[in-house]
Design a protein around this motif. Structure first.
Motif, PDB file in Angstrom:
ATOM      1  N   LYS A   1       4.875 -37.661  41.921  1.00 27.78           N
ATOM      2  CA  LYS A   1       4.484 -38.719  42.846  1.00 27.78           C
ATOM      3  C   LYS A   1       2.968 -38.872  42.859  1.00 27.78           C
ATOM      4  N   GLU A   2       2.246 -37.772  42.855  1.00 31.44           N
ATOM      5  CA  GLU A   2       0.792 -37.807  42.878  1.00 31.44           C
ATOM      6  C   GLU A   2       0.228 -38.474  41.617  1.00 31.44           C
TER       7      GLU A   2
ATOM      8  N   GLY B   1      -2.171 -46.622  42.301  1.00 33.01           N
ATOM      9  CA  GLY B   1      -2.912 -46.860  43.538  1.00 33.01           C
ATOM     10  C   GLY B   1      -2.154 -46.468  44.792  1.00 33.01           C
ATOM     11  N   LYS B   2      -2.845 -46.527  45.908  1.00 36.32           N
ATOM     12  CA  LYS B   2      -2.306 -46.078  47.195  1.00 36.32           C
ATOM     13  C   LYS B   2      -1.641 -47.183  48.002  1.00 36.32           C
ATOM     14  N   ASP B   3      -1.576 -48.383  47.473  1.00 38.60           N
ATOM     15  CA  ASP B   3      -0.983 -49.514  48.193  1.00 38.60           C
ATOM     16  C   ASP B   3       0.514 -49.597  47.897  1.00 38.60           C
TER      17      ASP B   3
ATOM     18  N   LEU C   1      12.379 -40.794  43.296  1.00 35.46           N
ATOM     19  CA  LEU C   1      11.873 -39.427  43.152  1.00 35.46           C
ATOM     20  C   LEU C   1      12.973 -38.418  43.447  1.00 35.46           C
ATOM     21  N   ASP C   2      12.961 -37.305  42.725  1.00 33.19           N
ATOM     22  CA  ASP C   2      13.924 -36.243  42.995  1.00 33.19           C
ATOM     23  C   ASP C   2      13.381 -35.304  44.077  1.00 33.19           C
ATOM     24  N   SER C   3      14.067 -34.214  44.308  1.00 34.64           N
ATOM     25  CA  SER C   3      13.673 -33.280  45.376  1.00 34.64           C
ATOM     26  C   SER C   3      12.343 -32.587  45.109  1.00 34.64           C
TER      27      SER C   3
ATOM     28  N   MET D   1       9.446 -35.698  41.508  1.00 37.72           N
ATOM     29  CA  MET D   1       9.299 -36.130  40.114  1.00 37.72           C
ATOM     30  C   MET D   1      10.079 -37.435  39.929  1.00 37.72           C
ATOM     31  N   VAL D   2       9.514 -38.354  39.163  1.00 33.68           N
ATOM     32  CA  VAL D   2      10.160 -39.637  38.904  1.00 33.68           C
ATOM     33  C   VAL D   2      11.357 -39.423  37.980  1.00 33.68           C
ATOM     34  N   TYR D   3      12.528 -39.925  38.413  1.00 35.41           N
ATOM     35  CA  TYR D   3      13.703 -39.851  37.544  1.00 35.41           C
ATOM     36  C   TYR D   3      14.272 -41.223  37.214  1.00 35.41           C
TER      37      TYR D   3
END
Length: 76
Positions: free
Chosen positions: A16-17, A24-26, A62-64, A67-69
């Motif tokens: 996610k980071e 971006g943060k939007d 995102l998973d637990s 992480m992008v799945y």
């Protein structure tokens, strides 16, 4: 750009980071219509349409472990 990110699966496996650093943060969390999935979403305007009302919601699941799945580009 979002269509390319979706079709080439460039974000799969990123944290996610890392996604926030790239896009971006939007963003919004827990996107509408994605019950049960932990999501973040970005609004992306259609570059082929001059009207600002037509846009996509780029949904990142995102998973637990954050992480992008899966990603999806939804026309709204």
């Amino acid at each position: 750009m979002v269509k390319k990110l979706e079709t080439k699966k460039l974000l799969i496996g990123k944290t996610k980071e890392e996604v926030i650093e790239l896009l971006g943060k939007d963003y919004n969390e827990n996107c509408a219509g994605w019950v049960g999935d932990k999501t973040i979403c970005y609004v992306a305007y259609d570059p082929d349409d001059l009207g600002i009302l037509d846009h996509y919601e780029f949904v990142i699941c995102l998973d637990s472990k954050n992480m992008v799945y899966k990603v999806s580009c939804e026309y709204i």
